[in-house]
Scaffold this motif. Structure first.
Motif, PDB file in Angstrom:
ATOM      1  N   SER A  67       0.803  -1.225   0.000  1.00 18.59           N
ATOM      2  CA  SER A  67       0.000   0.000   0.000  1.00 18.59           C
ATOM      3  C   SER A  67       0.832   1.270   0.000  1.00 18.59           C
ATOM      4  O   SER A  67       0.287   2.368  -0.087  1.00 18.59           O
ATOM      5  CB  SER A  67      -0.941   0.011   1.207  1.00 18.59           C
ATOM      6  OG  SER A  67      -0.207  -0.110   2.419  1.00 18.59           O
ATOM      7  N   PHE A  69       2.403   2.096  -2.400  1.00 16.04           N
ATOM      8  CA  PHE A  69       2.128   2.584  -3.750  1.00 16.04           C
ATOM      9  C   PHE A  69       0.668   3.031  -3.820  1.00 16.04           C
ATOM     10  O   PHE A  69      -0.240   2.230  -3.525  1.00 16.04           O
ATOM     11  CB  PHE A  69       2.401   1.492  -4.782  1.00 16.04           C
ATOM     12  CG  PHE A  69       3.807   0.957  -4.737  1.00 16.04           C
ATOM     13  CD1 PHE A  69       4.865   1.719  -5.187  1.00 16.04           C
ATOM     14  CD2 PHE A  69       4.068  -0.307  -4.202  1.00 16.04           C
ATOM     15  CE1 PHE A  69       6.171   1.235  -5.136  1.00 16.04           C
ATOM     16  CE2 PHE A  69       5.357  -0.801  -4.142  1.00 16.04           C
ATOM     17  CZ  PHE A  69       6.422  -0.025  -4.609  1.00 16.04           C
ATOM     18  N   PRO A  70       0.405   4.276  -4.200  1.00 24.49           N
ATOM     19  CA  PRO A  70      -0.971   4.818  -4.162  1.00 24.49           C
ATOM     20  C   PRO A  70      -2.032   3.958  -4.852  1.00 24.49           C
ATOM     21  O   PRO A  70      -3.123   3.784  -4.286  1.00 24.49           O
ATOM     22  CB  PRO A  70      -0.825   6.190  -4.831  1.00 24.49           C
ATOM     23  CG  PRO A  70       0.584   6.597  -4.513  1.00 24.49           C
ATOM     24  CD  PRO A  70       1.376   5.328  -4.573  1.00 24.49           C
ATOM     25  N   TRP A  73      -2.907   1.216  -2.561  1.00 19.87           N
ATOM     26  CA  TRP A  73      -3.630   1.730  -1.391  1.00 19.87           C
ATOM     27  C   TRP A  73      -5.101   1.946  -1.732  1.00 19.87           C
ATOM     28  O   TRP A  73      -5.995   1.549  -0.972  1.00 19.87           O
ATOM     29  CB  TRP A  73      -3.009   3.045  -0.923  1.00 19.87           C
ATOM     30  CG  TRP A  73      -3.543   3.495   0.418  1.00 19.87           C
ATOM     31  CD1 TRP A  73      -3.025   3.194   1.637  1.00 19.87           C
ATOM     32  CD2 TRP A  73      -4.704   4.306   0.658  1.00 19.87           C
ATOM     33  NE1 TRP A  73      -3.782   3.766   2.634  1.00 19.87           N
ATOM     34  CE2 TRP A  73      -4.821   4.455   2.057  1.00 19.87           C
ATOM     35  CE3 TRP A  73      -5.640   4.926  -0.172  1.00 19.87           C
ATOM     36  CZ2 TRP A  73      -5.847   5.196   2.643  1.00 19.87           C
ATOM     37  CZ3 TRP A  73      -6.673   5.648   0.405  1.00 19.87           C
ATOM     38  CH2 TRP A  73      -6.770   5.790   1.794  1.00 19.87           C
ATOM     39  N   LEU A  74      -5.382   2.561  -2.876  1.00 15.66           N
ATOM     40  CA  LEU A  74      -6.767   2.842  -3.267  1.00 15.66           C
ATOM     41  C   LEU A  74      -7.562   1.554  -3.483  1.00 15.66           C
ATOM     42  O   LEU A  74      -8.678   1.404  -2.981  1.00 15.66           O
ATOM     43  CB  LEU A  74      -6.800   3.692  -4.540  1.00 15.66           C
ATOM     44  CG  LEU A  74      -6.351   5.150  -4.380  1.00 15.66           C
ATOM     45  CD1 LEU A  74      -6.220   5.817  -5.746  1.00 15.66           C
ATOM     46  CD2 LEU A  74      -7.357   5.915  -3.519  1.00 15.66           C
ATOM     47  N   THR A  77      -7.871  -0.403  -0.063  1.00 10.02           N
ATOM     48  CA  THR A  77      -8.772   0.266   0.883  1.00 10.02           C
ATOM     49  C   THR A  77     -10.216   0.140   0.443  1.00 10.02           C
ATOM     50  O   THR A  77     -11.111  -0.116   1.265  1.00 10.02           O
ATOM     51  CB  THR A  77      -8.390   1.751   1.023  1.00 10.02           C
ATOM     52  OG1 THR A  77      -7.019   1.859   1.442  1.00 10.02           O
ATOM     53  CG2 THR A  77      -9.276   2.445   2.044  1.00 10.02           C
ATOM     54  N   SER A 232       5.281  -0.485   4.022  1.00 13.73           N
ATOM     55  CA  SER A 232       3.873  -0.076   3.933  1.00 13.73           C
ATOM     56  C   SER A 232       3.169  -0.056   5.282  1.00 13.73           C
ATOM     57  O   SER A 232       1.930  -0.090   5.332  1.00 13.73           O
ATOM     58  CB  SER A 232       3.122  -1.018   2.985  1.00 13.73           C
ATOM     59  OG  SER A 232       3.693  -1.011   1.697  1.00 13.73           O
ATOM     60  N   SER A 235       0.982   3.207   5.705  1.00 13.26           N
ATOM     61  CA  SER A 235      -0.082   3.273   4.707  1.00 13.26           C
ATOM     62  C   SER A 235      -1.133   2.185   4.946  1.00 13.26           C
ATOM     63  O   SER A 235      -2.335   2.403   4.742  1.00 13.26           O
ATOM     64  CB  SER A 235       0.497   3.155   3.294  1.00 13.26           C
ATOM     65  OG  SER A 235       1.303   2.000   3.162  1.00 13.26           O
TER      66      SER A 235
END
Length: 415
Positions: A67, A69-70, A73-74, A77, A232, A235
């Protein structure tokens, strides 16, 4: 909104005692039809839902290992948020209602199931299944109506503390699972009555703290630590917190939509004395509201988008509510009753409008406009600072002004 027994235009005044009991007979027939037809397809539904939820959660947590890395994460999540919503709404809530006990599967049974929620299952079942569903929308009996922290009816006396109602309603929404845990524990009453040292309360408090510690360890220690090798940790920690907040906001919105919008009735405590089965059914019919929408929306709400049907038949499998909803609605129409249903944005707006409206003195919001706002604010200030005598006099003036305004509106409509 005022208790149904005190309304000038009582929406059930046209029903005879025979009508009410016949409604009960017809609803019993709808229920029995579903009970007689439960079978393999229903069992397959809940098993598939559990498998889907667990696969989604496992996959999302795997993605969150990266996560930092954006995009990961998106995706992680979003997936985890949906998995938590499914766990609470369509799976946990409905299993704990006993909707799937008929399967005799010890793994999917109300006596053995646990969920991703701060509230212990047994405490939730008592406050929700036994109290809320028995005393639906009875002022002074059903604490789900406002959770004991909000004014929910015009007949409840207004006080200055209610001005903060929208704020603590929002805070409760953000941390909803903890609010529910405190509510199930009856923490407010225990503090008020100075019973926090009672052995039974202390036992239940330990259960809640154990459950919270277990949930917090999983989301905020174990899984972030697994992400440590990829850098991570923080994040993943943020992703878990975000997923919990999303789940809380969604669950709170669904509950508000089902119990609190305009058009949902409340009832006096004395009205349930000697209540018949038919009268209980009618109270459920008028004390609930539905959310219209797609099949995906129904699943994501745990089929509480069919709140009317759920309150009538809380132990029927949730996947059958959509099937019986047209039959229930036809019964409303047959007996000229209001079947309260709207799309979710409208229901959320309606519920929050009521939260704000009832945080203010009766009639204040309805009688306030841009021209008289300064004067109305002075009235509100006086009611908030000058004691009960001034408050009562100002409330009487507001009530009279609101009544005159409503009379003029009706006259214009008639003309």
């Amino acid at each position: 909104m005022t208790v149904i027994q005190k309304k000038a235009d009582n929406p059930i005044a046209h029903l005879t005692p025979e009508d009410i009991e016949q409604i009960g007979v017809e609803l019993d027939a709808i229920r029995q039809e579903v009970i007689d037809s439960r079978g393999a397809s229903d069992a397959a539904y809940i098993r598939k839902m559990i498998k889907t939820q667990r696969s989604l959660e496992l996959g999302s947590r795997a993605v969150l290992l990266f996560s930092v890395f954006p995009p990961a994460w998106l995706v992680g999540t979003a997936g985890l948020s949906i998995a938590k919503i499914l766990d609470n709404m369509e799976i946990g809530h409905n299993i704990l209602h006993g909707q799937w006990d008929w399967m005799r599967d010890p793994k999917i049974h109300s006596t053995t199931w646990d969920w991703d929620m701060a509230s212990p299952a047994e405490q939730w079942k008592h406050s929700h299944n036994e109290l809320h569903h028995t005393y639906t929308n009875v002022i002074g009996k059903d604490n789900d109506l406002g959770y004991g922290i909000m004014r929910v009816d015009e007949d409840q006396r207004w006080s200055p503390m209610h001005l903060g109602q929208p704020v603590w309603c929002f805070i409760n929404a953000v941390f909803f699972e903890y609010g529910i845990a405190a509510y199930d524990l009856d923490l407010g009453a225990a503090i008020k009555k100075k019973q926090t040292k009672d052995p039974e309360f202390k036992r239940r408090a330990r259960e809640v703290l154990h459950k919270i510690r277990k949930q917090a360890t999983k989301d905020y220690v174990a899984h972030p630590l697994l992400s440590l090798p990829t850098g991570s940790f923080l994040s993943t920690l943020a992703a878990n917190f975000t997923a919990n907040v999303v789940r809380n906001l969604w669950s709170n919105s669904v509950i508000l939509c089902g119990h609190f919008p305009e058009g949902v009735e409340t009832f006096e405590k004395r009205s349930i004395e000697g209540e018949t089965k038919g009268e209980w059914y009618v109270r459920q019919m008028l004390g609930s509201a539905n959310i219209s929408g797609s099949k995906a929306l129904h699943v994501m709400t745990g089929n509480l988008s069919h709140q009317v049907e759920h309150h009538l038949f809380p132990d029927l499998p949730s996947n059958r509510y959509a099937e019986i909803a047209p039959k229930v609605r036809a019964l409303f129409e047959k007996y000229d009753l209001n079947y309260c249903t709207r799309p979710m944005p409208q229901q959320v707006y309606s519920a929050w409008h009521k939260v704000v409206r009832l945080s203010l003195p009766n009639g204040w919001l309805a009688t306030t406009n841009a021209r008289n706002l300064p004067e109305q604010l002075k009235t509100l200030w006086a009611m908030s600072t000058k004691g009960p005598r001034v408050r009562r006099a100002a409330q009487a003036r507001l009530t009279q002004l609101a009544r005159r305004q409503e009379e003029r509106r009706l006259e214009r409509r008639a003309a």
